[in-house]
Design a protein around this motif. Structure first.
Motif, PDB file in Angstrom:
ATOM      1  N   GLU B  60      22.562  91.076  45.220  1.00 17.64           N
ATOM      2  CA  GLU B  60      23.315  92.086  44.482  1.00 17.64           C
ATOM      3  C   GLU B  60      23.992  91.454  43.269  1.00 17.64           C
ATOM      4  OE1 GLU B  60      26.232  93.867  47.029  1.00 17.64           O
ATOM      5  OE2 GLU B  60      26.846  95.364  45.549  1.00 17.64           O
ATOM      6  N   LYS B  66      18.623  91.449  39.224  1.00 21.94           N
ATOM      7  CA  LYS B  66      18.918  92.757  38.638  1.00 21.94           C
ATOM      8  C   LYS B  66      17.947  93.072  37.490  1.00 21.94           C
ATOM      9  CE  LYS B  66      22.673  95.615  37.024  1.00 21.94           C
ATOM     10  NZ  LYS B  66      24.055  95.738  36.621  1.00 21.94           N
ATOM     11  N   THR B  70      14.325  94.733  39.667  1.00 16.56           N
ATOM     12  CA  THR B  70      15.343  95.784  39.722  1.00 16.56           C
ATOM     13  C   THR B  70      15.346  96.547  41.051  1.00 16.56           C
ATOM     14  OG1 THR B  70      14.982  96.005  37.368  1.00 16.56           O
ATOM     15  CG2 THR B  70      16.315  97.710  38.410  1.00 16.56           C
ATOM     16  N   HIS B  73      16.996  94.658  43.736  1.00 15.83           N
ATOM     17  CA  HIS B  73      18.438  94.666  43.497  1.00 15.83           C
ATOM     18  C   HIS B  73      19.040  95.972  44.016  1.00 15.83           C
ATOM     19  CE1 HIS B  73      22.112  95.282  41.025  1.00 15.83           C
ATOM     20  NE2 HIS B  73      22.300  94.031  41.362  1.00 15.83           N
ATOM     21  N   GLN B  74      18.361  97.090  43.696  1.00 16.06           N
ATOM     22  CA  GLN B  74      18.877  98.386  44.128  1.00 16.06           C
ATOM     23  C   GLN B  74      18.833  98.526  45.643  1.00 16.06           C
ATOM     24  OE1 GLN B  74      16.229 100.635  41.643  1.00 16.06           O
ATOM     25  NE2 GLN B  74      17.703 100.793  39.953  1.00 16.06           N
ATOM     26  N   SER B  77      21.549  96.137  47.220  1.00 18.63           N
ATOM     27  CA  SER B  77      22.919  96.586  46.913  1.00 18.63           C
ATOM     28  C   SER B  77      23.328  97.802  47.734  1.00 18.63           C
ATOM     29  CB  SER B  77      23.054  96.999  45.444  1.00 18.63           C
ATOM     30  OG  SER B  77      22.496  96.049  44.610  1.00 18.63           O
ATOM     31  N   GLN B  78      22.346  98.439  48.390  1.00 21.36           N
ATOM     32  CA  GLN B  78      22.672  99.668  49.124  1.00 21.36           C
ATOM     33  C   GLN B  78      22.613  99.502  50.630  1.00 21.36           C
ATOM     34  OE1 GLN B  78      21.320 103.531  47.237  1.00 21.36           O
ATOM     35  NE2 GLN B  78      20.078 102.093  46.091  1.00 21.36           N
ATOM     36  N   ALA B 160      11.915 100.634  40.393  1.00 19.38           N
ATOM     37  CA  ALA B 160      13.133 101.305  40.851  1.00 19.38           C
ATOM     38  C   ALA B 160      12.996 101.689  42.318  1.00 19.38           C
ATOM     39  CB  ALA B 160      13.418 102.548  40.013  1.00 19.38           C
ATOM     40  N   CYS B 162      14.788 104.372  45.159  1.00 21.02           N
ATOM     41  CA  CYS B 162      15.745 105.448  45.418  1.00 21.02           C
ATOM     42  C   CYS B 162      15.947 105.588  46.915  1.00 21.02           C
ATOM     43  CB  CYS B 162      15.249 106.767  44.833  1.00 21.02           C
ATOM     44  SG  CYS B 162      16.255 108.164  45.353  1.00 21.02           S
ATOM     45  N   SER B 178       9.998 103.825  46.374  1.00 19.56           N
ATOM     46  CA  SER B 178       9.974 102.687  45.448  1.00 19.56           C
ATOM     47  C   SER B 178       8.786 102.835  44.509  1.00 19.56           C
ATOM     48  CB  SER B 178       9.825 101.368  46.203  1.00 19.56           C
ATOM     49  OG  SER B 178      10.761 101.288  47.247  1.00 19.56           O
TER      50      SER B 178
END
Ligand SMILES: Cc1cc2nc3c(=O)[nH]c(=O)nc-3n(C[C@H](O)[C@H](O)[C@H](O)COP(=O)(O)OP(=O)(O)OC[C@H]3O[C@@H](n4cnc5c(N)ncnc54)[C@H](O)[C@@H]3O)c2cc1C
Ligand code: FES
Ligand code: FES
Lengths: 161, 266
Positions: B60, B66, B70, B73-74, B77-78, B160, B162, B178
């Motif tokens: 993170e 990041k 990416t 990272h997402q 971080s979640q 990305a 989600c 993803s």
């Protein structure tokens, strides 16, 4: 049950203890060191009532295997005020701003906030909310808590400049 | 009953010695954010816990992750809360093999390779072949995950992840989408699509990747990609306590174009 000897730094003091390997950090803090500020809410990492700071990072003490604490620095709510009993800016802000109602979540909440402020002196509201996302409060609705943390950050900043 | 010895080996050799000595009576523990919860909830433990390291919080806070990875990272971080990310590890998230693991989809679209080591030597397993079912992987009992490799060229993809969940934090995903896109001009030269919580394991969706190849990056194409991804050939989500299958299907359809656009950035 067989016990293992561990040494670590607890709120600035070198300490040692004999603990069964199966204990968690939370149980050790509460039952050996009688530091009962960190609470057990869920016992499985969901509520954050047991939050303490290990080597600068907020962790859930209820699922932290105690033998991992060897040689590390642990900070609990009991160590926040200075030796003369002057409260930390966070503690004062929670008191002044009604960040506390029943108090069960408070020590965990403050330790999460403390770890955030150590990393970042002026966090945004978003960063504050992320830092305490793992701390459940059933009383306040969080608004006063977020405001308290923001207030403490402001006060720290003023003292610095 | 909860009764175990706790070892903190200083080298991989020591890890293997312990694993050999205790066999199936031992379990590996990294951050323990799955293992400790499991032991407490089942009130049952292995006889031995062997401790390993490296956390979500490190990912993170890494600028390199990041910028270049990416989606990972997402995902990292979640995971849970700051407290959980400070101790929980990427290796633990993957080896625990929950169908909802937040870093599984990102690693799938990054062509990650799991490096497994045992006393006999090392082998490398592409993450696509790593999961075999809920909490089940191809990792053998005497193997340790020692490294996760991501090919350098994957940083050319825009990616990305989600996590679609009911709350913003402290919640497992209802669905995880993803997407990785490699654009040449306006054309999709290559892509990677992965879905989590639509099958017993996190999955890649090669049908959608094949469809996208060579197509322009535009609304109609992305919408059709969503249709294909949500069709029964690609995913068969089940009803669960967190939501019903039909809703997962709907959300795959809606999220594929949305996450693809997010991958390209604002
Ligand atoms: C409150 C809470 C919230 C959570 N929220 C999420 C979430 O939102 N999303 C999510 O994906 N997960 C979530 N988790 C699950 C967990 O935090 C993650 O799966 C985490 O990444 C596990 O890492 P760990 O290092 O703690 O694993 P551990 O508990 O130490 O290990 C997990 C498994 O992997 C094995 N293992 C670990 N490392 C290795 C290795 N190097 N080689 C071989 N085997 C290994 C262990 O033997 C064990 O079977 C949550 C957990 C808690 C307690
Ligand atoms: S008691 Fe540790 S997180 Fe709830
Ligand atoms: S003040 Fe009661 S739970 Fe937060």
């Amino acid at each position: 049950m067989k016990k293992t000897s561990i040494s670590f730094i607890l709120n600035g003091d070198n300490v040692t203890a004999e603990v069964p390997a199966t204990w968690t950090l939370l149980k050790t803090l509460r039952e050996i060191f009688e530091l009962t500020g960190a609470k057990e809410g869920c016992g499985v990492g969901e509520c954050g009532a047991c939050t303490v700071i290990v080597d600068g990072d907020a962790v859930n003490a209820c699922i932290y295997p105690v033998l991992e604490i060897e040689g590390r620095q642990v900070a609990t709510i009991e160590g926040l005020a200075d030796k003369d009993g002057n409260l930390d800016a966070l503690q004062t802000a929670f008191l002044e701003n009604n960040g506390v109602q029943c108090g069960f979540c408070t020590s965990g909440m403050i330790m999460s906030a403390k770890s955030l402020l150590n990393e970042k002196s002026r966090p945004s509201e978003d960063e504050i909310r992320t830092a305490i996302a793992g701390n459940i409060c059933r009383c306040t609705g969080y608004v006063q808590i977020v405001e308290s943390i923001d207030m403490a950050a402001n006060k720290n900043e003023k003292m610095r400049t | 009953m909860i009764n175990y010895e706790y070892f903190k080996p200083e080298s991989l050799d020591e890890v293997f010695e312990l694993m050999q000595q205790y066999g199936s009576r031992a379990a590996l523990v990294a951050g323990g954010t799955d293992v400790m919860v499991f032991i407490k909830q089942s009130n049952h433990s292995p006889e031995v816990l062997i401790s390993l390291l490296a956390t979500h919080r490190m990912l993170e806070q890494s600028k390199m992750v990041k910028n270049d990875l990416t989606a990972l990272h997402q995902g990292a971080s979640q995971v849970g809360s700051v407290q959980v990310r400070n101790v929980g590890t990427l290796g633990g998230n993957i080896c625990n093999a929950a169908p909802s693991a937040d870093t599984a989809g990102p690693l799938l679209i990054l062509d990650a390779v799991m490096v497994l080591q045992s006393p006999e030597g090392q082998r490398r397993v592409p993450i696509e072949q790593f999961f075999i079912g809920p909490s089940e992987t191809v990792k053998k009992d005497d193997e340790v995950l020692v490294e996760i490799e991501i090919p350098a060229e994957m940083s050319r993809f825009k990616t990305a992840y989600c996590k679609h969940a009911r709350r913003q934090a402290m919640n497992l995903p209802i669905i995880g989408v993803s997407v990785g896109v490699l654009l040449e001009g306006d054309v999709i030269a290559d892509s990677r699509i992965a879905l989590t919580v639509v099958a017993p394991t996190p999955i890649r969706v090669p049908q959608v990747e094949a469809f996208l190849k060579g197509k322009p990056f535009e609304e109609a194409v992305l919408n059709e990609a969503g249709e294909i991804a949500s069709s029964p050939e690609c995913c068969m989500p089940r009803d669960s306590v967190r939501c019903e299958g039909w809703y997962r299907e709907e959300m795959v359809r809606v999220l594929i174009p949305r996450v693809a656009r997010a991958a390209l950035g604002p």
